[in-house]
Every structure is written in C-alpha cells, then in structure tokens.
Design a protein around this motif. Structure first.
Motif, PDB file in Angstrom:
ATOM      1  N   TRP A  15       1.056  -1.369  -0.059  1.00 26.87           N
ATOM      2  CA  TRP A  15      -0.062   0.032  -0.123  1.00 26.87           C
ATOM      3  C   TRP A  15       0.845   1.185   0.081  1.00 26.87           C
ATOM      4  O   TRP A  15       0.499   1.975  -0.847  1.00 26.87           O
ATOM      5  N   GLN A  46      -4.569   8.664 -11.955  1.00 26.52           N
ATOM      6  CA  GLN A  46      -3.707   8.693 -10.679  1.00 26.52           C
ATOM      7  C   GLN A  46      -4.409   9.278  -9.594  1.00 26.52           C
ATOM      8  O   GLN A  46      -4.452   8.784  -8.389  1.00 26.52           O
ATOM      9  N   ALA A  48      -7.629   9.196  -9.147  1.00 28.01           N
ATOM     10  CA  ALA A  48      -8.715   8.661  -8.434  1.00 28.01           C
ATOM     11  C   ALA A  48      -8.040   7.293  -7.663  1.00 28.01           C
ATOM     12  O   ALA A  48      -8.506   7.016  -6.720  1.00 28.01           O
ATOM     13  N   THR A  49      -6.936   6.929  -8.227  1.00 26.96           N
ATOM     14  CA  THR A  49      -6.210   5.675  -7.423  1.00 26.96           C
ATOM     15  C   THR A  49      -5.826   6.110  -6.024  1.00 26.96           C
ATOM     16  O   THR A  49      -6.035   5.620  -4.912  1.00 26.96           O
ATOM     17  N   PHE A  51      -6.999   8.734  -4.267  1.00 23.25           N
ATOM     18  CA  PHE A  51      -8.348   8.953  -3.203  1.00 23.25           C
ATOM     19  C   PHE A  51      -9.003   7.538  -3.195  1.00 23.25           C
ATOM     20  O   PHE A  51      -9.238   7.306  -1.740  1.00 23.25           O
ATOM     21  N   TYR A  52      -8.824   6.651  -3.825  1.00 20.74           N
ATOM     22  CA  TYR A  52      -9.179   5.278  -3.608  1.00 20.74           C
ATOM     23  C   TYR A  52      -8.623   4.171  -2.414  1.00 20.74           C
ATOM     24  O   TYR A  52      -9.134   3.867  -1.319  1.00 20.74           O
ATOM     25  N   LEU A  53      -7.301   4.557  -2.693  1.00 17.99           N
ATOM     26  CA  LEU A  53      -6.397   3.840  -1.713  1.00 17.99           C
ATOM     27  C   LEU A  53      -6.357   4.697  -0.500  1.00 17.99           C
ATOM     28  O   LEU A  53      -6.197   3.993   0.559  1.00 17.99           O
ATOM     29  N   ASN A  54      -6.638   5.927  -0.439  1.00 22.75           N
ATOM     30  CA  ASN A  54      -6.557   6.465   0.871  1.00 22.75           C
ATOM     31  C   ASN A  54      -8.008   6.648   1.609  1.00 22.75           C
ATOM     32  O   ASN A  54      -8.094   7.107   2.499  1.00 22.75           O
ATOM     33  N   SER A  55      -8.961   5.903   1.161  1.00 20.78           N
ATOM     34  CA  SER A  55     -10.287   5.972   1.684  1.00 20.78           C
ATOM     35  C   SER A  55     -10.104   4.987   2.911  1.00 20.78           C
ATOM     36  O   SER A  55      -9.470   4.061   3.125  1.00 20.78           O
ATOM     37  N   VAL A  58     -10.542   1.046   2.672  1.00 21.55           N
ATOM     38  CA  VAL A  58      -9.283   0.375   1.822  1.00 21.55           C
ATOM     39  C   VAL A  58      -8.240   0.626   2.862  1.00 21.55           C
ATOM     40  O   VAL A  58      -7.346  -0.575   2.959  1.00 21.55           O
ATOM     41  N   ARG A  59      -8.031   1.542   3.576  1.00 25.29           N
ATOM     42  CA  ARG A  59      -6.707   1.752   4.385  1.00 25.29           C
ATOM     43  C   ARG A  59      -7.035   0.750   5.674  1.00 25.29           C
ATOM     44  O   ARG A  59      -6.068   0.279   6.191  1.00 25.29           O
TER      45      ARG A  59
END
Length: 81
Positions: A15, A46, A48-49, A51-55, A58-59
């Motif tokens: 991550w 990038q 969107a990626t 923001f998604y990985l930092n939601s 997901v975290r």
C-alpha cells in the motif's frame, strides 16, 4: 510488479509503495501540465487511485491489528436458557 503483488496480498508495504508511486506520478503529471503538455487521462486515473487507496475502508484492510480477539466456543447465555 512488486508493488502489485504486495498490494494483492494486503501487505502494508504494498500500500505504501503504491501510494509513493502514485504520488510520484501525480507530481510528474502536474509538472507536464505546468509546461503545457497535460496528460489528462493519466492525471485523472492517478488522482482517482490516490483517493481510492486513501479511503477509510481500503486503508483498514492494510492496518495491522495488534490485539487478538477472543474466539467464543460456547455462548454462556444460550446455555443458561
């Protein structure tokens, strides 16, 4: 490839590595935009990626839990009744 494998196995290192790579990509695309050669699709993907990985949901997948939850083998309330 290593980042993708680590991400697939829900490794915290994966991550972090993907977030670093996305950050570098965002900086590079912002630089291209500043000199007049924008890559809008890459920039949007990038962003969107990131923001998604930092939601939060997901975290939470990548957080290491330090405490162990007990396993209940018998429910004492069910036995009382």
């Amino acid at each position: 490839v290593l980042a993708a494998l680590w991400l697939w196995t829900l490794s915290r290192r994966g991550w972090v590595l993907v977030m670093v790579l996305v950050g570098i990509g965002l900086i590079a695309n912002l630089f291209l935009w500043s000199i007049g050669q924008p890559a809008w699709v890459r920039l949007a993907i990038q962003a969107a990626t990131a923001f998604y990985l930092n939601s939060a949901p997901v975290r939470q997948l990548f957080e290491h839990r330090r405490e162990i939850e007990p396993i209940v083998l018998r429910d004492p309330e069910a036995q009382a009744g």
